[in-house]
Design an enzyme around this catalytic site. Structure first.
Site, mmCIF file in Angstrom:
data_model
loop_
_atom_site.group_PDB
_atom_site.id
_atom_site.type_symbol
_atom_site.label_atom_id
_atom_site.label_comp_id
_atom_site.label_asym_id
_atom_site.label_seq_id
_atom_site.Cartn_x
_atom_site.Cartn_y
_atom_site.Cartn_z
ATOM 1 N N GLU A 39 44.913 59.962 50.741
ATOM 2 C CA GLU A 39 45.626 59.458 49.567
ATOM 3 C C GLU A 39 45.297 57.977 49.503
ATOM 4 O OE1 GLU A 39 47.344 61.220 47.441
ATOM 5 O OE2 GLU A 39 47.344 63.085 48.577
ATOM 6 N N GLU A 82 42.269 47.492 42.832
ATOM 7 C CA GLU A 82 43.700 47.614 43.104
ATOM 8 C C GLU A 82 44.226 46.276 43.634
ATOM 9 O OE1 GLU A 82 44.997 50.306 46.310
ATOM 10 O OE2 GLU A 82 46.386 51.130 44.850
HETATM 11 P P1 NAD Z 1 45.183 49.995 55.480
HETATM 12 O O1 NAD Z 1 44.371 51.068 54.872
HETATM 13 O O2 NAD Z 1 44.515 48.983 56.316
HETATM 14 O O3 NAD Z 1 46.371 50.633 56.370
HETATM 15 C C1 NAD Z 1 46.915 51.923 56.188
HETATM 16 C C2 NAD Z 1 47.105 52.593 57.534
HETATM 17 O O4 NAD Z 1 45.825 52.766 58.153
HETATM 18 C C3 NAD Z 1 47.933 51.773 58.533
HETATM 19 O O5 NAD Z 1 48.705 52.638 59.348
HETATM 20 C C4 NAD Z 1 46.858 51.113 59.378
HETATM 21 O O6 NAD Z 1 47.300 50.776 60.656
HETATM 22 C C5 NAD Z 1 45.807 52.202 59.445
HETATM 23 N N1 NAD Z 1 44.451 51.733 59.747
HETATM 24 C C6 NAD Z 1 43.897 50.527 59.447
HETATM 25 N N2 NAD Z 1 42.627 50.481 59.911
HETATM 26 C C7 NAD Z 1 42.375 51.667 60.491
HETATM 27 C C8 NAD Z 1 41.239 52.239 61.138
HETATM 28 N N3 NAD Z 1 40.106 51.555 61.274
HETATM 29 N N4 NAD Z 1 41.320 53.500 61.609
HETATM 30 C C9 NAD Z 1 42.453 54.210 61.459
HETATM 31 N N5 NAD Z 1 43.562 53.733 60.879
HETATM 32 C C10 NAD Z 1 43.529 52.479 60.388
HETATM 33 O O7 NAD Z 1 45.959 49.298 54.295
HETATM 34 P P2 NAD Z 1 46.681 47.857 54.326
HETATM 35 O O8 NAD Z 1 45.828 46.806 54.959
HETATM 36 O O9 NAD Z 1 48.028 48.053 54.868
HETATM 37 O O10 NAD Z 1 46.709 47.561 52.784
HETATM 38 C C11 NAD Z 1 45.520 47.082 52.162
HETATM 39 C C12 NAD Z 1 45.378 47.629 50.777
HETATM 40 O O11 NAD Z 1 45.425 49.063 50.801
HETATM 41 C C13 NAD Z 1 46.492 47.272 49.822
HETATM 42 O O12 NAD Z 1 46.313 46.018 49.292
HETATM 43 C C14 NAD Z 1 46.394 48.378 48.830
HETATM 44 O O13 NAD Z 1 45.408 48.104 47.884
HETATM 45 C C15 NAD Z 1 45.997 49.561 49.631
HETATM 46 N N6 NAD Z 1 47.143 50.430 49.972
HETATM 47 C C16 NAD Z 1 47.250 51.625 49.354
HETATM 48 C C17 NAD Z 1 48.314 52.447 49.655
HETATM 49 C C18 NAD Z 1 48.489 53.777 49.024
HETATM 50 O O14 NAD Z 1 49.578 54.321 49.044
HETATM 51 N N7 NAD Z 1 47.444 54.388 48.487
HETATM 52 C C19 NAD Z 1 49.291 52.050 50.562
HETATM 53 C C20 NAD Z 1 49.136 50.807 51.200
HETATM 54 C C21 NAD Z 1 48.055 50.031 50.893
#
Ligand code: NAD
Length: 462
Positions: free
Chosen positions: A245, A369
């Site tokens: 997602e 986004e």
């Molecule tokens: P992210 O994708 O970095 O984090 C989401 C999850 O993934 C967290 O639990 C994080 O610890 C984990 N994660 C990060 N790197 C990983 C890796 N290499 N392997 C496995 N898991 C990993 O998102 P973020 O930095 O928290 O937010 C950044 C951007 O993501 C936001 O600005 C937004 O655009 C987007 N976002 C989207 C949603 C959504 O619901 N679709 C939610 C949060 C953020």
């Protein structure tokens, strides 16, 4: 400041393998409110082993009994409703009323929906001379973001448990305290040891270890497109199931026959809610050129009203990112009609509710986004132009269409490349499938469609 110890593994809170911790910060005042252990690959491995060991028993548990445990989980969450709301306010910055109704209330309802579905779903069907069994996929690795801390967890854990899968959760580093409350509720609900496990930790360490673990059968990820692509590649390489997602850049299409004021006001509210940190937010408002200036004026007035009502964004990095996009939009020629990049408060990661007008489809603010309280308003010439603009991004998660006549709105919505469309402000339905077309993701969450993500089929021929 409280130091929270341990990870919930195999039915008990156990010390983490390593000494490192993650600081949890209140984004409204920038104070450290607690620490949680930063899990390592060793903790992830212990959790996956526990989940694997619990799988035969849980997958063979009759659906009615799984349903009873899920109902107990819903009740345990409901008993913690106030604590959940306060925790989400503390670690995410959500205003208290919104924290209660949405951040606590919605996931309690979703947990209840899976108690019902586990009891009623047809896990067995007849197809001619075959009996088809819908069996659990196995051990699920769930990786969740911070924007709706409990909802994102429940939207994965509840259907996985209803299906008969066992789960290892790695929640976002910004919001681990809500995840710990969820684990407490699981414990109280009497789920067998190892059926649900929690490992807090950093994404590139604990998250990556979970995605790469050979004994995980399905990885369900919600978060950024960049990380989602990596997880998809890892899962593809290991031929394991994956659900993603990801982001969105959803269009709010206001057709000329619509009630303009209502469409604009609801559209602004949709974007500002949760400080713009909603993947399905209608961040692009599309208005016919004849009504454009009127819509921009309405949007600017509506956004200004949110000034004191919205919370901060989650952290300093997110604030910098959102401000950067506002500046970039203005540099690319957008007209700032409300808000702006300056900080409205001395403390806390606040961003002013911002409206950018004269945005054209090619601008970064119309394609990427932002994940903050920023609305872009674009003009279109005719319906075909509106459709081209609406479908003209890599995303396709949600959207909205407004028209004087419902059939007109439906006809337009059917041509949109997106997973959900709200017609004339249609209400959120926690049983409707939620998920993306194009780069917004793979798979669906919520309701019966969300349950099938965690099932695989076996057919016996007679
Ligand atoms: P992210 O994708 O970095 O984090 C989401 C999850 O993934 C967290 O639990 C994080 O610890 C984990 N994660 C990060 N790197 C990983 C890796 N290499 N392997 C496995 N898991 C990993 O998102 P973020 O930095 O928290 O937010 C950044 C951007 O993501 C936001 O600005 C937004 O655009 C987007 N976002 C989207 C949603 C959504 O619901 N679709 C939610 C949060 C953020």
């Amino acid at each position: 400041m409280k130091a929270h110890d341990g990870m919930y593994i195999d039915g008990a809170w156990r010390p983490a393998a390593g000494p490192d911790v993650i600081e949890v910060v209140n984004p409204a005042d920038e104070r450290v409110i607690g620490t949680v252990p930063a899990g390592t690959a060793e903790d992830v491995d212990a959790a996956v082993r526990a989940a694997r060991a619990a799988l035969p028993g849980w997958s063979a548990t009759p659906p009615a009994e799984r349903a009873a445990r899920l109902a107990a989980l819903r009740d345990a969450l409901a008993a913690r409703e106030e604590e959940i709301a306060e925790t989400v306010t503390a670690e995410l910055g959500a205003p208290p009323a919104f924290a209660r109704t949405v951040h606590a209330g919605l996931p309690i309802a979703v947990a209840g929906s899976y108690a019902d579905l586990a009891a009623t779903y047809a896990f067995e069907e007849k197809v001619g001379n075959s009996t088809v069994y819908h069996e659990p996929v196995g051990v699920v690795g769930a990786i969740t973001p911070w924007n709706y801390p409990l909802h994102q967890i429940v939207a994965k854990a509840a259907p996985a448990l209803a299906a008969g899968c066992t789960v290892v959760l790695k929640p976002a580093e910004d919001t681990p305290l809500t995840a710990r409350l969820f684990a407490g509720a699981v414990d109280e609900a009497g789920l067998p040891a190892g059926v649900f496990n929690l490992v807090t930790g950093l994404g590139p360490v604990a998250g990556q270890a979970l995605a790469e673990h050979p004994d995980v059968d399905l990885v369900s990820f919600t978060g950024s497109t960049a990380v989602g692509k990596r997880i998809g590649a890892i899962a593809g390489g290991a031929v394991k199931r994956v659900a993603l997602e990801l982001g969105g850049k959803s269009a709010n299409v206001i057709l000329p026959s619509a009630d303009l004021a209502r469409a604009v006001n609801v559209g602004v509210a949709n974007v500002m809610s949760n400080s713009g940190q909603t993947c399905s937010a209608w961040t692009r408002m599309l208005v016919h050129r004849d009504q454009y200036e009127e819509a921009v004026a309405l949007a600017a007035t509506a956004a200004a009203k949110y000034g004191e009502r919205i919370g901060p964004v989650v952290n300093a990095k997110q604030r910098a990112r959102v401000r950067g996009y506002i500046e970039k939009g203005v540099a690319e020629g957008a007209r700032l009609v409300s808000g702006g990049p300056e900080s409205p408060c001395e403390r806390g990661y606040f961003v002013s509710p911002t409206v950018l007008a004269d945005v054209t489809p090619g601008m970064a603010v119309a394609q990427e986004e932002i994940f903050g309280p920023v609305l872009t308003v674009l003009r279109y010439d005719d319906e075909e132009d509106a459709l081209r603009i609406a479908n003209g991004t890599v995303y396709g998660l949600a959207g909205a269409v407004w028209a004087g006549d419902e059939a007109e709105a439906v006809a337009f919505a059917r041509r949109m490349d997106t997973g959900q469309v709200d017609i004339n402000g249609g209400r959120f339905n926690p049983l409707a499938p939620f998920g993306g077309y194009k780069q917004s993701g793979v798979g669906r969450e919520l309701g019966a469609h969300g349950l099938t993500e965690y099932l695989q089929t076996k057919s016996l021929q007679f």
